[in-house]
Design a protein around this motif. Structure first.
Motif, PDB file in Angstrom:
ATOM      1  N   UNK A 142       0.835  -1.193   0.000  1.00 29.42           N
ATOM      2  CA  UNK A 142       0.000   0.000   0.000  1.00 29.42           C
ATOM      3  C   UNK A 142       0.873   1.248   0.000  1.00 29.42           C
ATOM      4  N   UNK A 143       0.350   2.258  -0.666  1.00 31.35           N
ATOM      5  CA  UNK A 143       1.069   3.520  -0.735  1.00 31.35           C
ATOM      6  C   UNK A 143       0.794   4.328   0.531  1.00 31.35           C
ATOM      7  N   UNK A 144       1.859   4.842   1.119  1.00 34.28           N
ATOM      8  CA  UNK A 144       1.741   5.622   2.352  1.00 34.28           C
ATOM      9  C   UNK A 144       2.194   7.046   2.079  1.00 34.28           C
ATOM     10  N   UNK A 147       5.115   8.593  -0.335  1.00 31.64           N
ATOM     11  CA  UNK A 147       6.080   7.574  -0.736  1.00 31.64           C
ATOM     12  C   UNK A 147       5.433   6.570  -1.683  1.00 31.64           C
ATOM     13  N   UNK A 148       6.256   6.056  -2.558  1.00 28.50           N
ATOM     14  CA  UNK A 148       5.790   4.995  -3.450  1.00 28.50           C
ATOM     15  C   UNK A 148       5.523   3.741  -2.636  1.00 28.50           C
ATOM     16  N   UNK A 149       4.617   2.897  -3.072  1.00 34.25           N
ATOM     17  CA  UNK A 149       4.340   1.672  -2.312  1.00 34.25           C
ATOM     18  C   UNK A 149       5.510   0.698  -2.362  1.00 34.25           C
ATOM     19  N   UNK A 150       5.616  -0.076  -1.307  1.00 37.26           N
ATOM     20  CA  UNK A 150       6.643  -1.120  -1.302  1.00 37.26           C
ATOM     21  C   UNK A 150       6.291  -2.164  -2.367  1.00 37.26           C
ATOM     22  N   UNK A 151       7.278  -2.494  -3.183  1.00 38.80           N
ATOM     23  CA  UNK A 151       7.020  -3.471  -4.241  1.00 38.80           C
ATOM     24  C   UNK A 151       8.272  -4.299  -4.523  1.00 38.80           C
ATOM     25  N   UNK A 152       8.020  -5.504  -4.994  1.00 41.25           N
ATOM     26  CA  UNK A 152       9.094  -6.442  -5.345  1.00 41.25           C
ATOM     27  C   UNK A 152       8.749  -7.037  -6.701  1.00 41.25           C
ATOM     28  N   UNK A 153       9.721  -7.050  -7.583  1.00 46.14           N
ATOM     29  CA  UNK A 153       9.537  -7.664  -8.881  1.00 46.14           C
ATOM     30  C   UNK A 153      10.727  -8.588  -9.153  1.00 46.14           C
ATOM     31  N   UNK A 154      10.425  -9.855  -9.457  1.00 45.34           N
ATOM     32  CA  UNK A 154      11.449 -10.874  -9.699  1.00 45.34           C
ATOM     33  C   UNK A 154      11.158 -11.503 -11.052  1.00 45.34           C
TER      34      UNK A 154
END
Length: 296
Positions: A142-144, A147-154
């Protein structure tokens, strides 16, 4: 008057001359010495011959041991002739070098990530190119505030044969602990990617990623990098690729290309097949009871 004295002397008989005893003694001694010299000469050869002729042996014949057997000749050392191309200096045009290879297939890498809790997709052809195969994982928080939202891309990419081309990870605003170190759940992704290829010489990479520090390591065709974006300090990019860049590396890759050799077996499959059947069964599971039909 006749001379009686002269006539009487003439009639007297003439006696034989006497040989002295000393002469005979000397003669006997001389002959004995001569005979002894003859018999004892030449290692008493004549004495042995005479005694053997009369049927008795004064000196028994010496028994000589048999001559020692000749020692076998040692086997000559083996000789090897090295071909000239082994000792001649290599040509620059044909020189090669050590080059890494992937010891795990793309499908096996995706399965290892899923086993670690990273729910990647199946290894399948990419939608934009049928010759490219890949699996990927994406998670956004979630975006707070601003700040940009926490994200992971693999993403893990390769070809239809299962050979990996590169692996990439992008994390945005990752969660950290009070010491500023990366969250263990996210760090597990990098642990799997660094451990599965079985390259053990990249010692500092994982520790740098844990502390969110830039690092780049190269060796024998493999390149590993973890960097922070300059314009977006909260974004981090990880890349693990295997690419031949120099001339010797390209010659080595072309020589050991899969087009010329049979493919290597998957190490994960070999490990699974080597385990006994008894290990795969949990210890608490009992063998099924025999039916009445099999008992009779």
């Amino acid at each position: 008057m006749p001379d009686n004295s002269s006539s009487a002397y003439a009639k007297q008989p003439v006696g034989k001359p006497r040989v002295p005893v000393v002469f005979w003694l000397l003669l006997t001694i001389s002959l004995s010495l001569i005979m002894g010299t003859v018999l004892l000469s030449n290692n008493m050869k004549h004495l042995k011959t005479v005694s053997h002729y009369f049927g008795f042996d004064l000196l028994p014949q010496e028994v000589r041991p048999p001559p020692p057997k000749a020692l076998p000749r040692p086997t000559p050392p083996a000789t090897f002739t090295l071909p000239f191309h082994i000792i001649e200096p290599p040509l620059v045009q044909t020189a090669s070098t050590f080059l890494r290879t992937w010891r795990i297939s793309g499908a096996a890498m995706c399965a290892a990530l899923r086993n670690a809790g990273i729910e990647t997709s199946d290894w399948a052809a990419a939608s934009f190119n049928a010759d490219t195969f890949e699996c990927f994982f994406e998670q956004s928080g979630k975006r707070e505030k601003d700040q940009l939202p926490n994200s992971i891309f693999v993403i893990v990419r390769g070809d239809a044969a299962g050979t990996i081309n590169n692996m990439r990870v992008k994390i945005i605003n990752p969660e950290t602990d009070k010491n500023g170190q990366l969250d263990p759940g996210i760090l597990r992704i990098f642990e799997i990617m660094l451990r599965q290829p079985q390259w053990l010489d990249f010692h500092e990479t994982l520790n740098a990623i844990k502390n969110l520090k830039d690092i780049k390591e190269d060796g024998f065709g493999a390149s590993i990098g973890f960097t922070r974006e300059v314009l977006n300090p909260g974004n981090y990019n990880f890349t693990l690729s295997l690419d031949a860049t120099s001339g010797p590396q390209k010659r080595t890759r072309d020589y050991f290309s899969g087009r010329r050799w049979l493919p290597l077996p998957d190490p994960a499959v070999e490990i699974d097949s080597a385990q006994p059947e008894s290990v795969s069964k949990p210890p608490h599971i009992e063998a099924p009871a025999e039916s009445q039909e099999h008992r009779h």
